[in-house]
Design a protein around this motif. Sequence first.
Motif, PDB file in Angstrom:
ATOM      1  N   GLY A 100       0.770  -1.153   0.066  1.00 60.67           N
ATOM      2  CA  GLY A 100      -0.099   0.105  -0.187  1.00 60.67           C
ATOM      3  C   GLY A 100       0.715   1.252   0.053  1.00 60.67           C
ATOM      4  O   GLY A 100       0.305   2.297   0.105  1.00 60.67           O
ATOM      5  N   ALA A 101       2.075   1.086   0.019  1.00 61.51           N
ATOM      6  CA  ALA A 101       2.791   2.348   0.068  1.00 61.51           C
ATOM      7  C   ALA A 101       3.265   2.963  -1.324  1.00 61.51           C
ATOM      8  O   ALA A 101       3.938   4.028  -1.413  1.00 61.51           O
ATOM      9  CB  ALA A 101       4.288   2.151   0.896  1.00 61.51           C
ATOM     10  N   ALA A 102       3.134   2.100  -2.526  1.00 61.74           N
ATOM     11  CA  ALA A 102       3.551   2.582  -3.901  1.00 61.74           C
ATOM     12  C   ALA A 102       2.461   3.508  -4.282  1.00 61.74           C
ATOM     13  O   ALA A 102       1.295   3.662  -4.057  1.00 61.74           O
ATOM     14  CB  ALA A 102       3.482   1.641  -4.684  1.00 61.74           C
ATOM     15  N   THR A 103       3.148   4.533  -4.971  1.00 64.37           N
ATOM     16  CA  THR A 103       2.031   5.589  -5.440  1.00 64.37           C
ATOM     17  C   THR A 103       2.531   6.059  -6.911  1.00 64.37           C
ATOM     18  O   THR A 103       3.696   6.058  -7.317  1.00 64.37           O
ATOM     19  CB  THR A 103       2.259   7.061  -4.496  1.00 64.37           C
ATOM     20  N   LEU A 104       1.356   6.691  -7.425  1.00 67.65           N
ATOM     21  CA  LEU A 104       1.673   7.165  -8.796  1.00 67.65           C
ATOM     22  C   LEU A 104       1.286   8.742  -8.745  1.00 67.65           C
ATOM     23  O   LEU A 104       0.083   8.952  -8.175  1.00 67.65           O
ATOM     24  CB  LEU A 104       0.975   6.510  -9.966  1.00 67.65           C
ATOM     25  N   THR A 105       2.082   9.772  -8.907  1.00 69.53           N
ATOM     26  CA  THR A 105       1.652  11.012  -8.875  1.00 69.53           C
ATOM     27  C   THR A 105       1.832  11.672 -10.264  1.00 69.53           C
ATOM     28  O   THR A 105       2.745  11.820 -10.808  1.00 69.53           O
ATOM     29  CB  THR A 105       2.706  11.890  -7.910  1.00 69.53           C
ATOM     30  N   VAL A 106       0.566  12.467 -10.602  1.00 70.16           N
ATOM     31  CA  VAL A 106       0.784  13.038 -11.898  1.00 70.16           C
ATOM     32  C   VAL A 106       0.512  14.653 -11.393  1.00 70.16           C
ATOM     33  O   VAL A 106      -0.025  15.106 -10.643  1.00 70.16           O
ATOM     34  CB  VAL A 106      -0.358  12.517 -12.671  1.00 70.16           C
TER      35      VAL A 106
END
Length: 373
Positions: A100-106
């Motif tokens: 749950g710690a992986a992220t995608l930021t746009v």
Amino acid sequence: MASSLRLMLLMGPLIAVPVPAPLTDALQSVKVTTSAQQNSGFQLTFAVSSRSLIQQALLPAGFFDPGIRVVVVAVVDGFPSVLMDGVITQQDMAPSADPGAATLTVTGEDLSVLMDMRHERECYPGLPQNLRAMTICAKYAMYGIVPVAVPPVMTDLPDPVRHIPIQSSTDLAYLKSMASEVGYVFFIEAGPLPGASIAYWGPQVRAGLVQPALTVGAGAASTVESLSFTYDGLSRTQYTIGLTEPTSKIQIDLPVPDISLLHPPLAARPAVTLKQEPLPDVSDRSVPEALLLGLSRTSAAADAVRGSGKLDVLRYGHVLRARHLVGVRGAGVAYDGLYYVSSVTHDIRRGEYKQSFSLTRDGLVAHTPVVIP
């Protein structure tokens, strides 16, 4: 005080449509910044996993590629406010071994970034600045952009026989350059409906409808979490135009005239002006051009009182918008009254909507007896 908050996210190559439900569920935070001085920007952060829809289908298919249009709408107590209509300019993936710690930021900017993509060379014989602005903005009608351009307070209509205005820059740079020369601003404001925006070329909006007041120091009735003010005595400058008396050859410095046409006063007691400077680059300009340049420089340096603070939208009950007026009450006789909202940063997370804001004004003491509403 508001009782409900809902966020709508729309994305697409040209026409933005509501995103799939799994994408809405994965959205962790939304940050939107709107400023009177700069282009607006946004940042969306999604939680991702190796088997998520984002990783398996949307990201490989180009759903988050640069150039994709993004519309963000906040619905507070049933009233929608379009916070952003822009395009993605960058994506950042942060994988993690922790669940749950992986992220995608746009990250992206408002639609004005599309006007800054290509160098243009155009001529506009006989057209004043406001008609040039309308002509340029009309090229972007496919994005739902409606141009609004206000004629300058003094018009120096170019003679097409002697001088033809030529654009040799991007559309955005030319629009901002023309606005700066006459003391105006140019920006694109999202809304009022999703998919529509207003391209505004004109003076700062310092009149008209006032947003619900920011109340401070009133206990349970306060609508802001914090609010502070600064009075900067070195921020204002009196510009002068040098004229040479033909007989005696003595130079006389004349102050640039009152700026109230472009910058209506919001305070009863204007801030003191300690600095005085000659207006630069006026030797090859006509009298109307020199006066407009003087008004522009003076207008940009007129606000000596600045405020900054934070609020909870659910407690305030409304979405505070930048580039409009708002009242302040509870800050004392000197600092109560109307202010121009120069910037707002929206920070939205699940069940939480905070705003950081900046205010400006030309002096102290309100010029109205009460703040309404």
